[in-house]
Scaffold this motif. Structure first.
Motif, mmCIF file in Angstrom:
data_model
loop_
_atom_site.group_PDB
_atom_site.id
_atom_site.type_symbol
_atom_site.label_atom_id
_atom_site.label_comp_id
_atom_site.label_asym_id
_atom_site.label_seq_id
_atom_site.Cartn_x
_atom_site.Cartn_y
_atom_site.Cartn_z
ATOM 1 N N ARG A 1 -37.732 -23.579 -44.795
ATOM 2 C CA ARG A 1 -37.867 -22.946 -43.477
ATOM 3 C C ARG A 1 -37.966 -21.427 -43.608
ATOM 4 O O ARG A 1 -38.719 -20.778 -42.876
ATOM 5 C CB ARG A 1 -36.704 -23.335 -42.580
ATOM 6 C CG ARG A 1 -36.794 -24.764 -42.094
ATOM 7 C CD ARG A 1 -35.659 -25.129 -41.178
ATOM 8 N NE ARG A 1 -35.765 -26.502 -40.758
ATOM 9 C CZ ARG A 1 -34.748 -27.351 -40.728
ATOM 10 N NH1 ARG A 1 -33.532 -26.965 -41.076
ATOM 11 N NH2 ARG A 1 -34.949 -28.586 -40.330
ATOM 12 N N GLU B 1 -33.407 -25.336 -45.757
ATOM 13 C CA GLU B 1 -33.245 -23.940 -45.344
ATOM 14 C C GLU B 1 -34.197 -23.028 -46.118
ATOM 15 O O GLU B 1 -34.797 -22.117 -45.541
ATOM 16 C CB GLU B 1 -31.799 -23.484 -45.545
ATOM 17 C CG GLU B 1 -30.836 -24.036 -44.531
ATOM 18 C CD GLU B 1 -29.396 -23.606 -44.785
ATOM 19 O OE1 GLU B 1 -29.156 -22.731 -45.654
ATOM 20 O OE2 GLU B 1 -28.509 -24.155 -44.116
ATOM 21 N N ARG C 1 -29.924 -29.960 -47.504
ATOM 22 C CA ARG C 1 -29.756 -28.915 -46.497
ATOM 23 C C ARG C 1 -30.219 -27.564 -47.045
ATOM 24 O O ARG C 1 -30.954 -26.832 -46.377
ATOM 25 C CB ARG C 1 -28.289 -28.821 -46.062
ATOM 26 C CG ARG C 1 -28.052 -27.822 -44.937
ATOM 27 C CD ARG C 1 -26.567 -27.612 -44.663
ATOM 28 N NE ARG C 1 -25.850 -27.055 -45.797
ATOM 29 C CZ ARG C 1 -25.900 -25.765 -46.193
ATOM 30 N NH1 ARG C 1 -26.658 -24.909 -45.530
ATOM 31 N NH2 ARG C 1 -25.212 -25.343 -47.231
#
Length: 169
Positions: A128, A125, A121
């Motif tokens: 991104r 992130e 995760r």
């Protein structure tokens, strides 16, 4: 009879062997012994693990990268556009390449199962965020380029567009 003698830099002892006769077991044992304590025999050469990079090697490596960049952007450099526009076009290409790489990395990572769910995760992130930052930078350069080419003719704008896309003139 042939004679093999040690050189001054080598700890080898002289060995003799009659070319017509096979070596005796003692001669073979002496010739194949490799004892670092000074026992008779031939010391085996150990391969070196040292790596030396010369300054000229570093310079050549740097020149290769510079040549690749220069040839990659030679179409921009050879255009009759103002220098500030050329810089913006080069920057736009660079950002587009980085964005494509990050998008590919994000795509590959999304199919990966490496790491814990929390690590995955966090990595997603981070990727991104990098994609977002590159996109924002491209938007800024695009706006600067639009401003710089505001008074260009439609033909000049076509040249700029083709250079931004890397298609050349």
């Amino acid at each position: 009879m042939s004679t093999i003698e040690a050189t001054a830099a080598s700890p080898l002892i002289p060995l003799t062997q009659d070319a017509a006769l096979p070596a005796s077991a003692d001669d073979v044992a002496a010739a194949t012994s490799s004892d670092a304590t000074g026992m008779p025999g031939i010391a085996a050469a150990r391969p070196s693990t040292e790596v030396h990079i010369s300054m000229s090697g570093n310079a050549l490596s740097g020149m290769r990268g510079a040549k690749e960049t220069a040839s990659k952007d030679s179409d921009i450099d050879n255009s009759n556009l103002p220098d500030n526009v050329k810089k913006l076009i080069k920057r736009m290409r660079e950002l587009r390449e980085k964005l494509e790489q990050k998008a590919q990395e994000l795509q590959e990572f999304s199919h990966s199962t490496a790491g814990s769910p929390e690590q995955r995760r966090m990595r997603m992130e981070a990727l991104r965020a990098e994609v977002g930052a590159l996109t924002a930078a491209m938007n800024k350069v695009g706006a600067d380029l639009a401003q710089a080419t505001r008074k260009f003719t439609s033909d000049e704008k076509k040249v700029v567009g083709s250079l931004v896309m890397g298609c050349g003139l």
